[in-house]
Enzyme design. Structure first.
Site, PDB file in Angstrom:
ATOM      1  N   ASN A   9       0.875  -1.172   0.000  1.00 42.09           N
ATOM      2  CA  ASN A   9       0.000   0.000   0.000  1.00 42.09           C
ATOM      3  C   ASN A   9       0.913   1.221   0.000  1.00 42.09           C
ATOM      4  O   ASN A   9       1.493   1.557   1.021  1.00 42.09           O
ATOM      5  CB  ASN A   9      -0.891  -0.019   1.256  1.00 42.09           C
ATOM      6  CG  ASN A   9      -1.700   1.257   1.405  1.00 42.09           C
ATOM      7  OD1 ASN A   9      -1.866   2.009   0.443  1.00 42.09           O
ATOM      8  ND2 ASN A   9      -2.200   1.510   2.604  1.00 42.09           N
ATOM      9  N   LYS A  11       0.143   4.229  -0.260  1.00 39.98           N
ATOM     10  CA  LYS A  11      -0.513   5.425   0.304  1.00 39.98           C
ATOM     11  C   LYS A  11      -0.299   6.604  -0.652  1.00 39.98           C
ATOM     12  O   LYS A  11      -0.328   6.404  -1.861  1.00 39.98           O
ATOM     13  CB  LYS A  11       0.007   5.704   1.715  1.00 39.98           C
ATOM     14  CG  LYS A  11       0.009   4.442   2.589  1.00 39.98           C
ATOM     15  CD  LYS A  11       0.166   4.726   4.035  1.00 39.98           C
ATOM     16  CE  LYS A  11       0.351   3.428   4.795  1.00 39.98           C
ATOM     17  NZ  LYS A  11       0.171   3.549   6.219  1.00 39.98           N
ATOM     18  N   HIS A  94      -9.491   1.260   4.870  1.00 36.57           N
ATOM     19  CA  HIS A  94      -8.206   1.428   5.572  1.00 36.57           C
ATOM     20  C   HIS A  94      -8.412   2.369   6.757  1.00 36.57           C
ATOM     21  O   HIS A  94      -9.204   3.318   6.687  1.00 36.57           O
ATOM     22  CB  HIS A  94      -7.157   1.997   4.604  1.00 36.57           C
ATOM     23  CG  HIS A  94      -5.772   1.935   5.146  1.00 36.57           C
ATOM     24  ND1 HIS A  94      -5.293   2.849   6.053  1.00 36.57           N
ATOM     25  CD2 HIS A  94      -4.770   1.052   4.937  1.00 36.57           C
ATOM     26  CE1 HIS A  94      -4.037   2.532   6.363  1.00 36.57           C
ATOM     27  NE2 HIS A  94      -3.700   1.438   5.698  1.00 36.57           N
ATOM     28  N   GLU A  96      -6.728   4.722   7.825  1.00 40.14           N
ATOM     29  CA  GLU A  96      -6.474   6.146   7.548  1.00 40.14           C
ATOM     30  C   GLU A  96      -7.702   6.791   6.910  1.00 40.14           C
ATOM     31  O   GLU A  96      -7.978   7.967   7.149  1.00 40.14           O
ATOM     32  CB  GLU A  96      -5.222   6.288   6.664  1.00 40.14           C
ATOM     33  CG  GLU A  96      -3.961   6.008   7.469  1.00 40.14           C
ATOM     34  CD  GLU A  96      -2.789   5.466   6.660  1.00 40.14           C
ATOM     35  OE1 GLU A  96      -2.810   5.544   5.426  1.00 40.14           O
ATOM     36  OE2 GLU A  96      -1.852   4.949   7.295  1.00 40.14           O
ATOM     37  N   GLU A 166      -5.665  -5.241  10.524  1.00 41.69           N
ATOM     38  CA  GLU A 166      -4.663  -4.213  10.758  1.00 41.69           C
ATOM     39  C   GLU A 166      -4.940  -3.515  12.084  1.00 41.69           C
ATOM     40  O   GLU A 166      -5.773  -2.590  12.140  1.00 41.69           O
ATOM     41  CB  GLU A 166      -4.698  -3.174   9.636  1.00 41.69           C
ATOM     42  CG  GLU A 166      -4.415  -3.739   8.269  1.00 41.69           C
ATOM     43  CD  GLU A 166      -3.723  -2.714   7.380  1.00 41.69           C
ATOM     44  OE1 GLU A 166      -2.610  -2.991   6.958  1.00 41.69           O
ATOM     45  OE2 GLU A 166      -4.278  -1.639   7.137  1.00 41.69           O
ATOM     46  N   GLY A 172       2.185   2.038  10.650  1.00 43.44           N
ATOM     47  CA  GLY A 172       3.125   3.142  10.482  1.00 43.44           C
ATOM     48  C   GLY A 172       3.815   3.558  11.762  1.00 43.44           C
ATOM     49  O   GLY A 172       4.439   4.623  11.813  1.00 43.44           O
ATOM     50  N   SER A 212       3.167  -2.458  10.228  1.00 44.76           N
ATOM     51  CA  SER A 212       4.632  -2.471  10.370  1.00 44.76           C
ATOM     52  C   SER A 212       5.242  -3.832  10.055  1.00 44.76           C
ATOM     53  O   SER A 212       6.208  -4.250  10.688  1.00 44.76           O
ATOM     54  CB  SER A 212       5.035  -1.986  11.765  1.00 44.76           C
ATOM     55  OG  SER A 212       4.565  -0.671  11.985  1.00 44.76           O
TER      56      SER A 212
HETATM   57  C1  PEP Z   1      -0.856  -0.035   5.902  1.00 43.75           C
HETATM   58  O1  PEP Z   1      -0.788   1.068   5.385  1.00 43.75           O
HETATM   59  O2  PEP Z   1      -1.832  -0.761   5.675  1.00 43.75           O
HETATM   60  C2  PEP Z   1       0.221  -0.480   6.768  1.00 43.75           C
HETATM   61  C3  PEP Z   1       0.135  -1.649   7.329  1.00 43.75           C
HETATM   62  O3  PEP Z   1       1.267   0.396   6.931  1.00 43.75           O
HETATM   63  P1  PEP Z   1       2.669   0.048   7.644  1.00 43.75           P
HETATM   64  O4  PEP Z   1       3.165  -1.238   7.049  1.00 43.75           O
HETATM   65  O5  PEP Z   1       3.554   1.210   7.302  1.00 43.75           O
HETATM   66  O6  PEP Z   1       2.421  -0.088   9.097  1.00 43.75           O
END
Ligand code: PEP
Length: 250
Positions: A9, A11, A94, A96, A166, A172, A212
Site C-alpha cells: 500500500n 498510500k 483502511h 487512515e 490491521e 506506520g 509495520s
Molecule cells: C498499511 O498502510 O496498511 C500499513 C500496514 O502500513 P505500515 O506497514 O507502514 O504499518
C-alpha cells in the site's frame, strides 16, 4: 490450501516516474514468488505501474473506490474507472480513511458491495484502536467491522474477498502485533466468518496481517497458521524491502 497474498500500500507516495522504476527493481526480484503479489498505488500511477508490470506476476490495486457507477462525486473514482485502468484489487476501509476521511462501517459496506458486483477484489481492512485492545474489545470490534462490511454479500462472494487485519496502533508506528496476537485475532475473524457463511468459506477466505510488517518480522508472522499474507505500507516503498517481504519463504 490458501495461497498467501502480499500487497503493498503505497498510500500517497510516488510519482508515475518513480512508479515506473518497478520494472527494473521489483519485477525480476519477485518473479518466482510463491504468493500473489499486489501493489495498491495512487491513481496517478495506475498507467505507469500497469505498463511496468506488464507480463509479470505483479497485480495492480487501488486504495479506495466509490460505490456509485458515475455521477456528481467530485474527486472520486468508480469501479468501472478502476477496471478500465487495469486495476484488479482495491483496499477498502483502511484505518487512515476511517480516521481522516469519515469512512464508516456503512460506507465500507457500500464500497465492498460495489467492488464485488463490478468484479474487483476488495482488500477489506479491519482492526482495533490501541485503547480498544487495552480494554479487551479487540475481538468484538473486528467481528463487528467484518460483519458490517460483508453484509449483503453471498457466501460465494465472501470467499473471494481478502481481509486485512490491521491493528490501528501498529500501522506506520513500527509497533507490530506479536505473531501470536496477530494469529489469534485473525482466528477470531475466521471463526466469525464461519458462523456467518459456513466452514468452507472460513477455510477459503484469505486474511492478511498489516501493521509495520517488514523484512525482519515477516517470517515469524507468515509462519502462523491463520495468517495468509500481509498488507504492507512503509516497507512496500523500497523495492529491496518489499522483495524481502514477498520472498519471506525464500
Ligand atoms: C498499511 O498502510 O496498511 C500499513 C500496514 O502500513 P505500515 O506497514 O507502514 O504499518
Amino acid at each position: 490450501m490458501r495461497k498467501p497474498i502480499i500487497a503493498g500500500n503505497w498510500k500517497m507516495n510516488k510519482t508515475p516516474e518513480e512508479a515506473a522504476e518497478l520494472r527494473r527493481a521489483l519485477v525480476p526480484a519477485v518473479k518466482d514468488a510463491t504468493c500473489d503479489v499486489v501493489v495498491c498505488v495512487p491513481a496517478v500511477c495506475f498507467g505507469a505501474v500497469k505498463a511496468a508490470a506488464e507480463g509479470s506476476n505483479i497485480r495492480l490495486g487501488a486504495q479506495n473506490v466509490h460505490f456509485a457507477p458515475s455521477g456528481a462525486y467530485t474527486g472520486e473514482l468508480s469501479v468501472g474507472m478502476l477496471k478500465a485502468c487495469g486495476v484488479e484489487y482495491v483496499v477498502i476501509g483502511h484505518s487512515e480513511r476511517r480516521q481522516y476521511f469519515g469512512e464508516t462501517d456503512k460506507t465500507v459496506n457500500l464500497r465492498v458491495k460495489a467492488a464485488v458486483a463490478g468484479g474487483l477484489i476488495p482488500i477489506l481492512c479491519v482492526g482495533e484502536l490501541k485503547d480498544e485492545r487495552e480494554s479487551g474489545y479487540t475481538d468484538a470490534i473486528v467481528e463487528y467491522q467484518t460483519r458490517m462490511a460483508l453484509s449483503g454479500l453471498t457466501a460465494e462472494q465472501v470467499t473471494n474477498v481478502v481481509i486485512a487485519y490491521e491493528p490501528v496502533w501498529a500501522i506506520g508506528t513500527g509497533l507490530t502485533a506479536t505473531d501470536e496476537q496477530a494469529n489469534e485475532t485473525i482466528g477470531v475473524i475466521r471463526k466469525a466468518i464461519g458462523r456467518l457463511y459456513g466452514a468452507a468459506v472460513a477455510d477459503a477466505v484469505r486474511i492478511q496481517y498489516g501493521g509495520s510488517m517488514n523484512p525482519g518480522n515477516v517470517k515469524g508472522l507468515m509462519a502462523q497458521p491463520e495468517i495468509d499474507g500481509g498488507l504492507i505500507g512503509g516497507a512496500s516503498l523500497k523495492a529491496p524491502d518489499f522483495t524481502a517481504v514477498v520472498r519471506y519463504d525464500a
